[in-house]
Write an enzyme that holds these catalytic residues in place. Structure first.
Site, PDB file in Angstrom:
ATOM      1  N   ASP A  29      27.961 -68.358 107.569  1.00 18.63           N
ATOM      2  CA  ASP A  29      26.824 -67.443 107.509  1.00 18.63           C
ATOM      3  C   ASP A  29      25.748 -68.089 106.631  1.00 18.63           C
ATOM      4  O   ASP A  29      26.029 -68.603 105.554  1.00 18.63           O
ATOM      5  CB  ASP A  29      27.250 -66.086 106.925  1.00 18.63           C
ATOM      6  CG  ASP A  29      26.204 -65.003 107.154  1.00 18.63           C
ATOM      7  OD1 ASP A  29      26.517 -64.045 107.873  1.00 18.63           O
ATOM      8  OD2 ASP A  29      25.076 -65.136 106.611  1.00 18.63           O
ATOM      9  N   ILE A  30      24.539 -68.063 107.110  1.00 19.25           N
ATOM     10  CA  ILE A  30      23.439 -68.746 106.426  1.00 19.25           C
ATOM     11  C   ILE A  30      23.060 -68.039 105.119  1.00 19.25           C
ATOM     12  O   ILE A  30      22.543 -68.666 104.186  1.00 19.25           O
ATOM     13  CB  ILE A  30      22.224 -68.854 107.395  1.00 19.25           C
ATOM     14  CG1 ILE A  30      21.292 -69.972 106.998  1.00 19.25           C
ATOM     15  CG2 ILE A  30      21.485 -67.570 107.555  1.00 19.25           C
ATOM     16  CD1 ILE A  30      21.734 -71.312 107.447  1.00 19.25           C
ATOM     17  N   HIS A  93      30.298 -60.904 116.713  1.00 24.79           N
ATOM     18  CA  HIS A  93      30.730 -61.816 115.649  1.00 24.79           C
ATOM     19  C   HIS A  93      31.578 -61.076 114.634  1.00 24.79           C
ATOM     20  O   HIS A  93      31.363 -59.904 114.361  1.00 24.79           O
ATOM     21  CB  HIS A  93      29.540 -62.505 114.957  1.00 24.79           C
ATOM     22  CG  HIS A  93      28.501 -61.572 114.434  1.00 24.79           C
ATOM     23  ND1 HIS A  93      27.563 -60.981 115.249  1.00 24.79           N
ATOM     24  CD2 HIS A  93      28.238 -61.122 113.182  1.00 24.79           C
ATOM     25  CE1 HIS A  93      26.768 -60.218 114.522  1.00 24.79           C
ATOM     26  NE2 HIS A  93      27.169 -60.275 113.245  1.00 24.79           N
ATOM     27  N   HIS A  95      32.840 -61.225 110.720  1.00 25.01           N
ATOM     28  CA  HIS A  95      32.587 -61.799 109.393  1.00 25.01           C
ATOM     29  C   HIS A  95      33.930 -62.037 108.695  1.00 25.01           C
ATOM     30  O   HIS A  95      34.761 -61.116 108.622  1.00 25.01           O
ATOM     31  CB  HIS A  95      31.795 -60.819 108.517  1.00 25.01           C
ATOM     32  CG  HIS A  95      30.397 -60.548 108.948  1.00 25.01           C
ATOM     33  ND1 HIS A  95      29.305 -61.153 108.356  1.00 25.01           N
ATOM     34  CD2 HIS A  95      29.890 -59.721 109.898  1.00 25.01           C
ATOM     35  CE1 HIS A  95      28.188 -60.695 108.917  1.00 25.01           C
ATOM     36  NE2 HIS A  95      28.517 -59.829 109.854  1.00 25.01           N
TER      37      HIS A  95
HETATM   38  P1  AMP Z   1      25.112 -58.443 111.454  1.00 29.77           P
HETATM   39  O1  AMP Z   1      24.573 -58.605 112.858  1.00 29.77           O
HETATM   40  O2  AMP Z   1      24.565 -57.214 110.778  1.00 29.77           O
HETATM   41  O3  AMP Z   1      26.614 -58.508 111.410  1.00 29.77           O
HETATM   42  O4  AMP Z   1      24.563 -59.664 110.594  1.00 29.77           O
HETATM   43  C1  AMP Z   1      24.333 -60.926 111.161  1.00 29.77           C
HETATM   44  C2  AMP Z   1      24.728 -62.016 110.195  1.00 29.77           C
HETATM   45  O5  AMP Z   1      24.348 -63.257 110.772  1.00 29.77           O
HETATM   46  C3  AMP Z   1      24.074 -61.938 108.808  1.00 29.77           C
HETATM   47  O6  AMP Z   1      25.085 -61.996 107.814  1.00 29.77           O
HETATM   48  C4  AMP Z   1      23.149 -63.176 108.780  1.00 29.77           C
HETATM   49  O7  AMP Z   1      23.071 -63.761 107.494  1.00 29.77           O
HETATM   50  C5  AMP Z   1      23.836 -64.092 109.770  1.00 29.77           C
HETATM   51  N1  AMP Z   1      22.928 -65.039 110.434  1.00 29.77           N
HETATM   52  C6  AMP Z   1      21.753 -64.770 111.034  1.00 29.77           C
HETATM   53  N2  AMP Z   1      21.216 -65.878 111.557  1.00 29.77           N
HETATM   54  C7  AMP Z   1      22.071 -66.884 111.278  1.00 29.77           C
HETATM   55  C8  AMP Z   1      22.094 -68.287 111.545  1.00 29.77           C
HETATM   56  N3  AMP Z   1      21.100 -68.870 112.222  1.00 29.77           N
HETATM   57  N4  AMP Z   1      23.127 -69.013 111.095  1.00 29.77           N
HETATM   58  C9  AMP Z   1      24.140 -68.424 110.410  1.00 29.77           C
HETATM   59  N5  AMP Z   1      24.193 -67.107 110.127  1.00 29.77           N
HETATM   60  C10 AMP Z   1      23.169 -66.346 110.549  1.00 29.77           C
END
Ligand code: AMP
Length: 132
Positions: A29-30, A93, A95
């Site tokens: 996660d970024i 996804h 986490h």
């Molecule tokens: P959620 O959809 O609420 O589960 O959150 C999406 C997650 O994706 C968040 O924790 C972001 O930090 C992460 N995220 C968004 N864009 C990217 C990316 N390009 N690379 C890695 N993680 C990402």
């Protein structure tokens, strides 16, 4: 339009990949809640986890288990927290979040870390090397 995660799968945008096979990809996660915070996705763009076909969902969870073990071997932690939100990115996804001692560490609305590119690259490499 392709999701940002589909663009990662296609190699159109970069990611700190930690594990991959034909069906699934795991990357950092970024904006992690903790160092080692990893996302596990099916490569197929399915918006929400409970829309995933049963067989694919089973394989996704087994893949996520292998990734969780690699994360656990790479950072000091008591447990790997598992969460699904999906409000920001409409591409299924999971986490995986290293936890020390409190459920409060899994605060999806709380402050995030901002690791450097070097720190993320080193963490990804470590998890990759522990992935079996
Ligand atoms: P959620 O959809 O609420 O589960 O959150 C999406 C997650 O994706 C968040 O924790 C972001 O930090 C992460 N995220 C968004 N864009 C990217 C990316 N390009 N690379 C890695 N993680 C990402």
């Amino acid at each position: 339009m392709a999701s940002i995660f589909s663009k990662i799968v296609a190699g159109e945008i970069p990611a700190y990949k930690v594990a991959e096979n034909d069906e699934f990809l795991a990357f950092l996660d970024i904006n992690p809640m903790a160092m080692g915070h990893t996302l596990v996705i099916p490569k197929q763009e399915i918006p929400y986890i409970f829309e995933v076909d049963d067989d694919l969902l089973g394989r996704l969870m087994v893949f996520a288990k292998r990734v969780a073990k690699a994360v656990e071997a790479s950072v000091t932690c008591a447990r790997i927290g598992v969460g699904v939100v999906g409000l920001e990115v409409p591409h299924c996804h999971i986490h995986l979040i290293p936890l020390q001692n409190s459920v409060g560490e899994m605060n999806f609305g709380g402050p995030k870390l901002s690791p450097s590119q070097e720190e993320l690259a080193a963490m990804a490499q470590k998890i990759q090397s522990n992935f079996k």
